[in-house]
Design a protein around this motif. Structure first.
Motif, PDB file in Angstrom:
ATOM      1  N   TRP A 481     -54.328 -72.755 -16.889  1.00 18.68           N
ATOM      2  CA  TRP A 481     -52.872 -72.585 -16.602  1.00 18.68           C
ATOM      3  C   TRP A 481     -52.832 -71.325 -15.894  1.00 18.68           C
ATOM      4  O   TRP A 481     -51.811 -71.274 -15.133  1.00 18.68           O
ATOM      5  CB  TRP A 481     -52.187 -72.892 -18.145  1.00 18.68           C
ATOM      6  N   LEU A 482     -53.165 -70.266 -16.460  1.00 19.16           N
ATOM      7  CA  LEU A 482     -52.996 -69.000 -15.914  1.00 19.16           C
ATOM      8  C   LEU A 482     -53.536 -68.579 -14.200  1.00 19.16           C
ATOM      9  O   LEU A 482     -53.111 -68.070 -13.587  1.00 19.16           O
ATOM     10  CB  LEU A 482     -53.386 -67.919 -16.671  1.00 19.16           C
ATOM     11  N   ARG A 489     -50.777 -71.715 -12.307  1.00 19.51           N
ATOM     12  CA  ARG A 489     -49.942 -70.797 -12.160  1.00 19.51           C
ATOM     13  C   ARG A 489     -49.887 -69.634 -11.195  1.00 19.51           C
ATOM     14  O   ARG A 489     -49.193 -68.852 -10.537  1.00 19.51           O
ATOM     15  CB  ARG A 489     -48.759 -70.161 -13.486  1.00 19.51           C
ATOM     16  N   VAL A 491     -51.400 -66.701 -11.750  1.00 25.92           N
ATOM     17  CA  VAL A 491     -51.003 -65.330 -12.255  1.00 25.92           C
ATOM     18  C   VAL A 491     -52.615 -64.445 -12.357  1.00 25.92           C
ATOM     19  O   VAL A 491     -52.297 -63.410 -12.050  1.00 25.92           O
ATOM     20  CB  VAL A 491     -50.394 -65.568 -13.866  1.00 25.92           C
ATOM     21  N   ILE A 492     -53.407 -65.092 -12.681  1.00 21.91           N
ATOM     22  CA  ILE A 492     -54.932 -64.274 -12.423  1.00 21.91           C
ATOM     23  C   ILE A 492     -55.415 -64.681 -11.234  1.00 21.91           C
ATOM     24  O   ILE A 492     -55.887 -65.684 -10.731  1.00 21.91           O
ATOM     25  CB  ILE A 492     -55.722 -64.895 -13.835  1.00 21.91           C
ATOM     26  N   ASP A 497     -60.284 -63.800 -12.710  1.00 22.50           N
ATOM     27  CA  ASP A 497     -60.375 -64.971 -13.442  1.00 22.50           C
ATOM     28  C   ASP A 497     -61.704 -65.058 -13.934  1.00 22.50           C
ATOM     29  O   ASP A 497     -62.099 -65.729 -15.153  1.00 22.50           O
ATOM     30  CB  ASP A 497     -59.685 -66.195 -12.807  1.00 22.50           C
TER      31      ASP A 497
END
Length: 533
Positions: A481-482, A489, A491-492, A497
């Protein structure tokens, strides 16, 4: 199908499979629809770096395969993957793993059937909805269901006959890709195309292509030799050799196919960049390129192979999946009826279930690449237990005879577990959301059935041994998800990651080892398994 008078609930499986039969069973499971479509999809995602994708994929799968090669020699039984989970973490995890393994095996024959009708649609435009990116029409759905039925019927043969048929098919499946490689390399005139359209692909694509292009999917079949472990006379020798040999053979073929595919392209095919790669006949990529290069004989050969290669892989996956279900019934992790054998000593109820549920799986994933993403994620998820089980068995039964012993297991097994989780992560958030939702629903239904219907105690369920699954599955889902792959999303960023998944994998492995059975419990479980021989 044999009549009911010939059925037995339990009995001996025939030990007719030899080293060549097992090697070719795994090889034909690996060289299926992946070679027909993988190079095309990998090129669109990673450009010329797709060659590196196949190399990385081979290294990752070999790490995992080495873990299973040692374990398989300790569990020389059909459906050994089920027995491994019981021996490392008990009945609770064993039941869950049966469910996961079944979900990993059952859609593969479906995706192979889809590959067949997708190629056939090039000259019989009845099976694919026009402009739908490969979605099956009603006619295509029915055709796939019929093909799955034929594969199931063939699986009711005596295993020796089945493997003889498969060996003939495998020789063909090795010959055609090699002929394709040679033909395309000789006919290619734009060898500098590997440098074309720079800037239209990224380094990250080399890794995301592993699941998204079907690269890992193409390597997944090495476990078929393990699934047939109870049907060979010398499993301790034959299974490790078949597992490792099939990975090496498939890797050489796949890497050379990707090189040949790229060199067969022209600059015009890449006018809009690698992501928009397009040429006539791309729904049957290698056949389309062969026709473009004036290799009509090769195009014809490839259209014939579009039936044989996926069909052979589907055949072996029904074989392997039915043995998983057989072991599920044998260990009473599922209905005992799954262990029923017909007069050919084939688990016929399990074969029937593979066909019925395989048809159902055509519905949520009515396109080859869509189903490949799911299969890759769920299958690699089941691979993750292998490195864990290996370390548990080393700890609990250090003196057990090991016909094959993996070198540097304390280092390579955790690395294999990390790689498994990276592949799941690279599959993307959307696919992983579906996967973990399916697993969660199945787990809740099973837990309610176990406690409310069977009225068994929580201690018998094995909550302590399965508690580590929640941080494993939940953590990977949150990282998906990140991340920025498949609807995440973002984000990472890429790189960080990979580090995050690596760190989390180490934490999960430590939790898994602390939750495993102790020495005495593993010995008792092994003794119980021996009673089913």
């Amino acid at each position: 199908m044999s009549d009911t008078s010939s059925l037995t609930l339990s009995g001996k499986l025939r030990r007719d499979a030899g080293i060549v039969g097992l090697l070719f069973a795994s090889t034909t499971s690996m060289i299926g629809s992946g070679w027909l479509f993988g190079a095309y999809h990998a090129s669109k995602i990673a450009g010329p770096l797709s060659i590196g994708s196949w190399i990385v994929g081979a290294v990752i799968i070999m790490l995992i395969a080495l873990c299973f090669a040692e374990l398989a020699a300790l569990f020389p039984r059909s459906g050994a993957l089920v027995h491994m989970s019981h021996a490392s973490h008990g009945d609770g995890l064993g039941r869950i793993w049966c469910w996961l393994l079944f979900l990993a095996y059952v859609p593969v024959p479906s995706v192979e059937a889809e590959a067949i009708v997708t190629y056939a649609n090039n000259y019989l435009p009845l099976f694919i909805i026009p402009g739908s990116a490969g979605l099956l029409s009603l006619t295509g759905f029915i055709a796939c269901a019929v093909l799955l039925g034929i594969i199931a019927l063939l699986n009711l043969m005596v295993i020796r006959w089945l493997l003889n048929v498969n060996s003939t098919v495998t020789w063909w499946k090795i010959f055609v890709p090699l002929a394709t490689i040679i033909g395309l390399l000789v006919a290619s005139t734009h060898w500098d195309v590997i440098h074309a359209a720079p800037g239209t692909y990224k380094l990250s694509g080399m890794f995301t292509a592993l699941p998204a292009a079907g690269i890992v999917f193409s390597y997944l079949g090495f476990r078929t030799a393990i699934d047939l472990g109870g049907e060979t006379a010398n499993p301790h020798r034959d299974i490790p050799l078949a597992v490792i040999g099939s990975v090496i053979l498939a890797a050489v073929i796949y890497i050379l196919l990707q090189v040949a595919f790229i060199w067969a392209l022209t600059p015009g095919d890449l006018a809009h960049g690698w992501a928009q790669l397009s040429f006539k006949g791309e729904m049957g990529p290698f056949a389309g390129l062969a026709a473009t290069l004036g290799l009509g004989w090769m195009a014809t050969l490839l259209y014939v192979d579009a039936y044989i290669s996926p069909g052979g892989t589907g055949l072996m996956y029904v074989t392997g999946g039915s043995r998983i279900l057989f072991a599920t019934g044998e260990m009473e992790a599922g209905p005992r009826a799954l262990a029923k054998l017909n007069r050919n000593k084939v688990p016929w109820v399990a074969v029937l279930m593979m066909w019925v549920v395989g048809v159902v799986f055509l519905l949520p994933f009515p396109a080859w690449q869509k189903m490949v993403n799911y299969i890759t994620s769920i299958t690699v998820l089941t691979y993750g237990l292998g490195p864990v089980a290996l370390l548990v068995m080393r700890r609990n039964l250090p003196n057990m005879k090991r016909p094959f012993r993996m070198w540097a297991a304390p280092v390579l097994a955790p690395l294999a577990f990390i790689c498994s989780n990276l592949i799941i992560y690279w599959t993307g958030f959307a696919t992983n959301t579906f996967l973990f939702s399916l697993v969660a629903v199945g787990f809740v239904i099973y837990a309610l059935y176990y406690h409310l219907v069977l009225r068994k105690s929580p201690s018998d369920f094995g909550w302590r041994q399965i508690a580590w699954l929640l941080p494993w599955f939940g953590g990977i889902w949150i990282l998906s998800w990140l991340g920025g792959i498949g609807g995440g999303r973002g984000v990472i960023p890429f790189g960080w990651d990979v580090l995050a998944v690596t760190v989390w994998s180490v934490i999960v492995m430590l939790l898994a080892l602390s939750s495993a059975l102790d020495k005495q419990q593993t010995e008792e479980m092994m003794a119980r398994m021996n009673l089913t021989d």
